[in-house]
Design a protein around this motif. Structure first.
Motif, short mmCIF file in Angstrom:
data_model
loop_
_atom_site.label_atom_id
_atom_site.label_comp_id
_atom_site.label_asym_id
_atom_site.label_seq_id
_atom_site.Cartn_x
_atom_site.Cartn_y
_atom_site.Cartn_z
N ASP A 243 44.29 -50.87 -15.73
CA ASP A 243 43.47 -50.02 -16.59
C ASP A 243 43.48 -48.57 -16.10
N ALA A 244 43.39 -48.42 -14.76
CA ALA A 244 43.41 -47.06 -14.22
C ALA A 244 44.75 -46.39 -14.48
N LEU A 245 45.83 -47.17 -14.34
CA LEU A 245 47.16 -46.63 -14.59
C LEU A 245 47.33 -46.25 -16.06
N ASN A 246 46.83 -47.11 -16.95
CA ASN A 246 46.91 -46.79 -18.38
C ASN A 246 46.14 -45.52 -18.72
N ALA A 247 44.98 -45.36 -18.05
CA ALA A 247 44.21 -44.14 -18.29
C ALA A 247 44.99 -42.90 -17.85
N GLN A 248 45.67 -43.02 -16.68
CA GLN A 248 46.49 -41.90 -16.22
C GLN A 248 47.64 -41.63 -17.19
N LEU A 249 48.24 -42.70 -17.70
CA LEU A 249 49.35 -42.53 -18.63
C LEU A 249 48.89 -41.91 -19.95
N ASN A 250 47.70 -42.31 -20.39
CA ASN A 250 47.17 -41.71 -21.62
C ASN A 250 46.95 -40.21 -21.44
N PHE A 290 57.03 -48.02 -15.04
CA PHE A 290 56.61 -48.97 -14.02
C PHE A 290 57.16 -50.38 -14.26
N PHE A 291 57.26 -51.15 -13.14
CA PHE A 291 57.82 -52.50 -13.16
C PHE A 291 56.89 -53.44 -12.42
N TYR A 326 62.77 -47.06 -7.57
CA TYR A 326 62.04 -47.34 -6.33
C TYR A 326 61.57 -48.79 -6.33
N ALA A 327 61.29 -49.29 -5.13
CA ALA A 327 60.60 -50.57 -4.93
C ALA A 327 59.50 -50.33 -3.90
N ASP A 328 58.55 -51.26 -3.81
CA ASP A 328 57.51 -51.06 -2.79
C ASP A 328 57.97 -51.65 -1.46
N SER A 329 57.69 -50.96 -0.38
CA SER A 329 58.18 -51.37 0.94
C SER A 329 57.38 -52.51 1.55
N LEU A 373 53.08 -43.97 -3.01
CA LEU A 373 51.89 -44.00 -3.84
C LEU A 373 50.93 -45.09 -3.38
N SER A 374 49.66 -44.93 -3.70
CA SER A 374 48.65 -45.93 -3.39
C SER A 374 47.86 -46.23 -4.66
N PRO A 375 47.63 -47.52 -5.00
CA PRO A 375 48.03 -48.71 -4.24
C PRO A 375 49.53 -48.92 -4.23
N ILE A 376 49.98 -49.82 -3.37
CA ILE A 376 51.41 -50.00 -3.12
C ILE A 376 52.16 -50.42 -4.38
N SER A 377 51.45 -51.10 -5.33
CA SER A 377 52.12 -51.57 -6.54
C SER A 377 52.63 -50.42 -7.40
N PHE A 378 52.06 -49.20 -7.25
CA PHE A 378 52.49 -48.06 -8.06
C PHE A 378 53.89 -47.58 -7.67
N ASN A 379 54.40 -48.06 -6.53
CA ASN A 379 55.75 -47.67 -6.10
C ASN A 379 56.84 -48.47 -6.79
N ARG A 380 56.47 -49.47 -7.57
CA ARG A 380 57.46 -50.25 -8.32
C ARG A 380 57.76 -49.53 -9.63
N ARG A 381 58.63 -48.53 -9.55
CA ARG A 381 58.82 -47.65 -10.71
C ARG A 381 60.21 -47.03 -10.69
N ALA A 382 60.49 -46.32 -11.79
CA ALA A 382 61.66 -45.43 -11.86
C ALA A 382 61.18 -44.13 -12.51
N THR A 383 61.70 -43.00 -12.06
CA THR A 383 61.29 -41.70 -12.61
C THR A 383 62.46 -41.05 -13.34
N VAL A 384 62.12 -40.25 -14.36
CA VAL A 384 63.10 -39.51 -15.16
C VAL A 384 62.74 -38.03 -15.07
N GLN A 385 63.75 -37.18 -14.80
CA GLN A 385 63.51 -35.74 -14.77
C GLN A 385 64.81 -34.99 -15.11
#
Length: 387
Positions: A243-250, A290-291, A326-329, A373-385
């Protein structure tokens, strides 16, 4: 006797604080080992004495003798364990009512299965004072005086009383039975030589003894059992993070929409070389997709909305894009995390191609496991730029 002990045990445990009892998770092989040492007193009932009319009292000196036992074991669950037990003592063959005539030396070794009914019936409680533990076992015994061997079976009740986390007091009551040749033919001959009648060796009977033991248990290594994870709490926590991540994405979507409007207005009124700073910041800011744990498919298709603006900018301006995976360590091996990060970058690149970006305009790299990133699950992602 077992039923009496069980009724007393259950009645006493019913008064315990229920908050102390909980479900447990299994632990390593090296956890919950124990060592026991006991003094023993044994009353023997011999095959050879059948029909002789000897007193049956277990306290008669001609049939009772002291001894000792040692054991090592492990609890595989709070309710089930195994122990290997060795006993040795001066025994009594009971061929007469003379203590001196009956003396023999013997030992027995057994493997026994323990059932902690206190934990099985009332739930695990690491601070329970009294544990009621029936058991059964089998092994081999040797009469050293007559040089005979026999298979032996046993059943008993082990009561343990908690003195500390590492030390318990034992009270062990058990019954043992072995084959009819524990004393062998020599025992029967001695019985007859001493004037015995009506008894002697009988292959249809068995030698048996009752034993009471008192001693200590020493817990080795890690002691106790961890609570099982609260799945509902974990789900609630994961949902709150989502929910917090969705709020940030919104919030990011709203900002992206605003910047797209600025970009549209800027391109309509100015030369590309005069792109406002805010537009430049938009196109160079990494956008995250995110993944889920150990997955290479996108967790939510809603994340693709975030990269549409970047894809449109890249198509309209013929620019190159960089996709970083990325993956989480905290989980997985470095090799697995590198593969995950590479595949996640490729997955997002394919989505950009579907949005109209030429594949030769997209560069993909994998950064492996990170903890940026924290929490660690937020590191399961890919970024586009934009490069």
């Amino acid at each position: 006797m077992i039923l009496a002990f069980a009724s007393i045990s259950v009645a006493s445990m019913a008064q315990e604080d229920p908050t102390l009892k909980h479900s447990v998770a299994t632990n390593s092989f090296w956890s919950n080992w124990f060592f026991q040492v006991n003094g023993a007193w044994t009353a023997f009932y011999s095959n050879e004495e059948k029909g002789a009319g000897f007193s049956k009292s277990p306290f008669k000196s001609f049939r009772s003798a002291p001894g000792f036992s040692v054991a090592i074991g492990k609890w595989f669950t709070p309710g089930i364990g195994l122990r290997t037990k060795f006993s040795a003592m001066d025994g009594r063959s009971v061929i007469s009512e003379s203590k001196e005539h009956n003396k023999v030396k013997y030992w027995n070794a057994q493997e026994q299965v323990l059932f902690n009914l206190s934990n099985l019936l009332c739930g695990y409680n690491e601070k329970r004072v009294w544990n009621f533990i029936p058991y059964a076992g089998a092994g081999i015994t040797r009469n050293c005086s007559y040089n005979t061997y026999e298979l032996i079976g046993s059943a008993g009740i082990l009561n343990t009383f908690r003195l500390s986390k590492r030390v318990l007091l034992n009270l062990d009551l058990n019954f043992n039975m072995c084959g009819d040749d524990f004393e062998g033919r020599l025992g029967a001959k001695r019985y007859v030589d001493l004037g015995g009648k009506g008894g002697g060796h009988n292959p249809n009977n068995h030698d048996r003894w009752f034993t009471g033991e008192l001693g200590l248990t020493f817990n080795l290594g890690k002691v106790g059992w961890e609570k099982t994870p609260d799945v509902d709490a974990i789900k609630a926590l994961s949902q709150s993070q989502i929910d917090a991540l969705n709020a940030q994405l919104n919030d990011a979507n709203a900002a992206n929409a605003n910047l797209r409007n600025q970009l549209r207005d800027a391109l309509a009124n100015q030369k590309p070389a005069e792109t406002p700073k805010s537009v430049r910041e938009f196109v160079t800011t990494p956008i995250s997709v995110f993944f889920n744990l150990n997955k290479t498919d996108i967790a939510s298709q809603k994340d693709l909305v975030n990269i549409q603006g970047v894809a449109k900018y890249a198509v309209d301006n013929n620019t190159n894009l960089l996709v970083t995976g990325y993956a989480d360590s905290a989980t997985g091996t470095p090799e697995r995390n590198q593969w995950l990060s590479d595949e996640r970058a490729k997955t997002v690149a394919e989505e950009l191609v579907k949005l109209g970006v030429s594949r030769d305009k997209i560069e993909t790299i994998g950064k492996g496991g990170v903890d940026e990133l924290s929490p660690i699950s937020f590191n399961r992602r890919a970024t586009v730029q934009v490069k």
